[in-house]
Design a protein around this motif. Structure first.
Motif, PDB file in Angstrom:
ATOM      1  N   GLY A 274     -12.449  19.633   0.779  1.00  0.00           N
ATOM      2  CA  GLY A 274     -11.707  18.997   1.798  1.00  0.00           C
ATOM      3  C   GLY A 274     -11.392  17.577   1.754  1.00  0.00           C
ATOM      4  O   GLY A 274     -10.183  16.904   1.970  1.00  0.00           O
ATOM      5  N   ASN A 275     -12.354  16.848   1.414  1.00  0.00           N
ATOM      6  CA  ASN A 275     -12.133  15.421   0.961  1.00  0.00           C
ATOM      7  C   ASN A 275     -11.098  15.313   0.011  1.00  0.00           C
ATOM      8  O   ASN A 275     -10.251  14.234   0.116  1.00  0.00           O
ATOM      9  N   LEU A 276     -10.991  16.001  -1.146  1.00  0.00           N
ATOM     10  CA  LEU A 276     -10.122  16.165  -2.108  1.00  0.00           C
ATOM     11  C   LEU A 276      -8.798  16.091  -1.719  1.00  0.00           C
ATOM     12  O   LEU A 276      -7.778  15.478  -2.133  1.00  0.00           O
ATOM     13  N   LEU A 277      -8.520  17.354  -0.542  1.00  0.00           N
ATOM     14  CA  LEU A 277      -7.235  17.610   0.073  1.00  0.00           C
ATOM     15  C   LEU A 277      -6.647  16.330   0.719  1.00  0.00           C
ATOM     16  O   LEU A 277      -5.443  15.823   0.540  1.00  0.00           O
ATOM     17  N   GLY A 278      -7.569  15.776   1.460  1.00  0.00           N
ATOM     18  CA  GLY A 278      -7.347  14.432   2.303  1.00  0.00           C
ATOM     19  C   GLY A 278      -6.778  13.195   1.262  1.00  0.00           C
ATOM     20  O   GLY A 278      -5.833  12.700   1.595  1.00  0.00           O
ATOM     21  N   GLU A 279      -7.807  12.983   0.230  1.00  0.00           N
ATOM     22  CA  GLU A 279      -7.392  12.049  -0.716  1.00  0.00           C
ATOM     23  C   GLU A 279      -6.050  12.256  -1.412  1.00  0.00           C
ATOM     24  O   GLU A 279      -5.279  11.172  -1.784  1.00  0.00           O
ATOM     25  N   GLY A 280      -5.597  13.592  -1.635  1.00  0.00           N
ATOM     26  CA  GLY A 280      -4.502  13.746  -2.388  1.00  0.00           C
ATOM     27  C   GLY A 280      -3.246  13.595  -1.491  1.00  0.00           C
ATOM     28  O   GLY A 280      -2.526  12.825  -2.080  1.00  0.00           O
ATOM     29  N   VAL A 281      -3.280  13.991  -0.329  1.00  0.00           N
ATOM     30  CA  VAL A 281      -2.106  13.656   0.508  1.00  0.00           C
ATOM     31  C   VAL A 281      -2.080  12.122   0.669  1.00  0.00           C
ATOM     32  O   VAL A 281      -0.810  11.593   0.592  1.00  0.00           O
ATOM     33  N   ALA A 282      -3.098  11.510   0.674  1.00  0.00           N
ATOM     34  CA  ALA A 282      -3.101  10.035   1.168  1.00  0.00           C
ATOM     35  C   ALA A 282      -2.501   9.451  -0.168  1.00  0.00           C
ATOM     36  O   ALA A 282      -1.790   8.184  -0.134  1.00  0.00           O
ATOM     37  N   LYS A 283      -3.028  10.038  -1.423  1.00  0.00           N
ATOM     38  CA  LYS A 283      -2.615   9.224  -2.648  1.00  0.00           C
ATOM     39  C   LYS A 283      -0.937   9.472  -2.764  1.00  0.00           C
ATOM     40  O   LYS A 283      -0.382   8.356  -3.255  1.00  0.00           O
ATOM     41  N   CYS A 284      -0.457  10.671  -2.392  1.00  0.00           N
ATOM     42  CA  CYS A 284       0.778  10.819  -2.245  1.00  0.00           C
ATOM     43  C   CYS A 284       1.722  10.091  -1.570  1.00  0.00           C
ATOM     44  O   CYS A 284       3.045   9.843  -1.821  1.00  0.00           O
ATOM     45  N   LEU A 285       0.976  10.027  -0.295  1.00  0.00           N
ATOM     46  CA  LEU A 285       1.730   9.067   0.618  1.00  0.00           C
ATOM     47  C   LEU A 285       1.920   7.838   0.259  1.00  0.00           C
ATOM     48  O   LEU A 285       3.050   7.091   0.535  1.00  0.00           O
ATOM     49  N   THR A 286       0.975   7.172  -0.394  1.00  0.00           N
ATOM     50  CA  THR A 286       0.799   5.820  -0.963  1.00  0.00           C
ATOM     51  C   THR A 286       1.999   5.533  -2.213  1.00  0.00           C
ATOM     52  O   THR A 286       2.764   4.673  -2.174  1.00  0.00           O
ATOM     53  N   ASP A 287       2.079   6.739  -2.905  1.00  0.00           N
ATOM     54  CA  ASP A 287       2.898   6.732  -3.942  1.00  0.00           C
ATOM     55  C   ASP A 287       4.394   6.700  -3.465  1.00  0.00           C
ATOM     56  O   ASP A 287       5.496   6.214  -4.173  1.00  0.00           O
ATOM     57  N   LYS A 288       4.589   7.500  -2.440  1.00  0.00           N
ATOM     58  CA  LYS A 288       5.995   7.370  -1.933  1.00  0.00           C
ATOM     59  C   LYS A 288       6.337   6.136  -0.946  1.00  0.00           C
ATOM     60  O   LYS A 288       7.255   6.103  -0.243  1.00  0.00           O
ATOM     61  N   LYS A 289       5.034   5.221  -0.718  1.00  0.00           N
ATOM     62  CA  LYS A 289       5.556   4.010   0.149  1.00  0.00           C
ATOM     63  C   LYS A 289       5.836   4.447   1.562  1.00  0.00           C
ATOM     64  O   LYS A 289       6.735   4.016   2.154  1.00  0.00           O
ATOM     65  N   ALA A 290       5.129   5.383   2.035  1.00  0.00           N
ATOM     66  CA  ALA A 290       5.558   6.109   3.340  1.00  0.00           C
ATOM     67  C   ALA A 290       4.892   5.109   4.412  1.00  0.00           C
ATOM     68  O   ALA A 290       3.921   4.474   4.205  1.00  0.00           O
ATOM     69  N   VAL A 291       5.817   4.925   5.481  1.00  0.00           N
ATOM     70  CA  VAL A 291       5.407   4.146   6.566  1.00  0.00           C
ATOM     71  C   VAL A 291       5.014   4.796   7.747  1.00  0.00           C
ATOM     72  O   VAL A 291       5.921   5.640   8.426  1.00  0.00           O
ATOM     73  N   ASN A 292       3.854   4.606   8.157  1.00  0.00           N
ATOM     74  CA  ASN A 292       3.415   5.491   9.433  1.00  0.00           C
ATOM     75  C   ASN A 292       3.768   6.907   9.361  1.00  0.00           C
ATOM     76  O   ASN A 292       4.458   7.297  10.452  1.00  0.00           O
TER      77      ASN A 292
END
Length: 361
Positions: free
Chosen positions: A145-163
């Motif tokens: 589960g940690n890895l799933l959360g970290e994965g989405v967080a990483k990809c959101l950062t890569d996409k420079k997603a805002v809120n």
């Protein structure tokens, strides 16, 4: 949960001599000389391809290599069939029962009956809450589960997603694994919600991990909150259901979606850019660890574990063999192929031939 955990490599190395040492004499019990019988009940073949394409194969290979007679069956999602299979295995002389429950209620009934007949039970991959199985073999599902959360967080950062609004598409509500997974990814993402980096979106379980239901549920999520910017899906099947809905809205690839199991479909979605990542669980090692434990118990030898998992319903710590999961992104898909879990022919078929070539696979 993680206390005393061995690395996957250490577990794998430890298993090799144990399995080799079993030899021909493992095929007969110490007392009677009759074939050692181990019963294995898998849950279904619809919620994840792994049960038939990986678990069955690797368990059978491990038992065959040790010369042990085992009966591996699949309940195909039918609770009555699950109980019938258990009864048949016990009647046919199984001294050890390895099972992946469909839900804790059914699993508990089977475990209680098995124990009343002197049969030792190993919970395989899923813990049966309140069941009282003597052992549990799985991956550290909070870590998954940690890895799933970290994965989405990483990809959101890569996409420079805002809120971004992040939705949870959780596993079956009666599966303790789904609870552990959500505990893991929520622990990673909650600080982002609290800090205002992300917005907590819809959070819903998918009964029985049913992929068709997951599609309907996610479609309703997206209709109610069209600005969903990320999805934590509890496995590759649920992820694919969400991706199918996103494709209808031409949002695939724009909304990061996580998954786990490193199925062919999940890896292909990662190749296509529709899925952010998946989590690889070396099922061959899980099967080998389970086989080693089951063989020892069937021969009347003490079982070994490398940690414990808390059963909150029974208020007890279950001796466990816990293995380490691995995150898989586009840049390390080759690791799954190198392990032999998925073949290049399976992954790089049809439209994925060019994608594989483009990424050096």
């Amino acid at each position: 949960m993680r206390k005393g955990m061995l690395s996957v490599a250490a577990v794998a190395v430890a298993l090799l001599p144990a399995l080799t040492a079993c030899g021909d004499d493992s095929a007969s019990s110490a007392n009677s000389g009759t074939p050692t019988r181990i019963g294995v009940i898998l849950p279904d073949s619809k919620t994840s391809a792994r049960w038939e394409t990986a678990d069955r194969k690797y368990l059978q290979q491990a038992f065959d290599a040790a010369g042990v007679k085992a009966d591996i069956q699949n309940a195909q999602g039918d609770k009555n069939a699950f109980q019938t299979l258990a009864d048949q295995m016990i009647t046919n002389g199984a001294s050890v029962l390895v099972m992946t429950n469909l839900d804790s209620g059914t699993g508990k009934a089977v475990i209680q009956k098995a124990k009343s007949q002197g049969v030792t039970v190993i919970d395989y991959d899923r813990l049966t809450l309140g069941g009282g199985a003597q052992y549990y073999v799985s991956f550290d599902n909070v870590k998954v589960g940690n890895l799933l959360g970290e994965g989405v967080a990483k990809c959101l950062t890569d996409k420079k997603a805002v809120n971004p609004v992040v939705a949870y598409l959780n596993g079956g509500p009666t599966d303790n694994n789904a609870t552990l997974l959500e505990t893991g990814y929520d622990a990673v993402l909650k600080p982002h919600f609290d800090a205002g980096d992300y917005v907590k979106g819809p959070d819903q379980a998918v009964p029985g991990w049913n992929n068709a239901d997951a599609g309907t549920i996610f479609e309703q999520m997206l209709t109610g909150q069209p600005n969903i910017g990320g999805v934590v899906a509890a496995n590759d099947g649920l992820a694919n259901a969400a991706i199918a809905v996103l494709k209808k809205q031409k949002l695939n690839g724009q909304v990061p979606v996580s998954g786990q199991d490193a199925t062919v479909q999940g890896l292909q979605n990662v190749l296509a850019g529709d899925q952010c990542m998946t989590v690889y669980k070396a099922i061959e090692k899980e099967a080998a660890a389970t086989a080693e434990l089951a063989i020892a118990l069937a021969k009347g030898q003490p079982g070994t574990s490398n940690g414990t998992v808390r059963d909150p319903e029974a208020n007890a710590d279950v001796p466990s063999v816990l293995l380490e999961p691995k995150p898989i992104y586009l840049d390390n898909i080759k690791d799954v192929l190198a392990d032999g879990y998925v073949t290049k022919a399976e992954l790089c078929a049809g439209e994925f031939v060019k994608l594989c070539a483009d990424h050096g696979i």
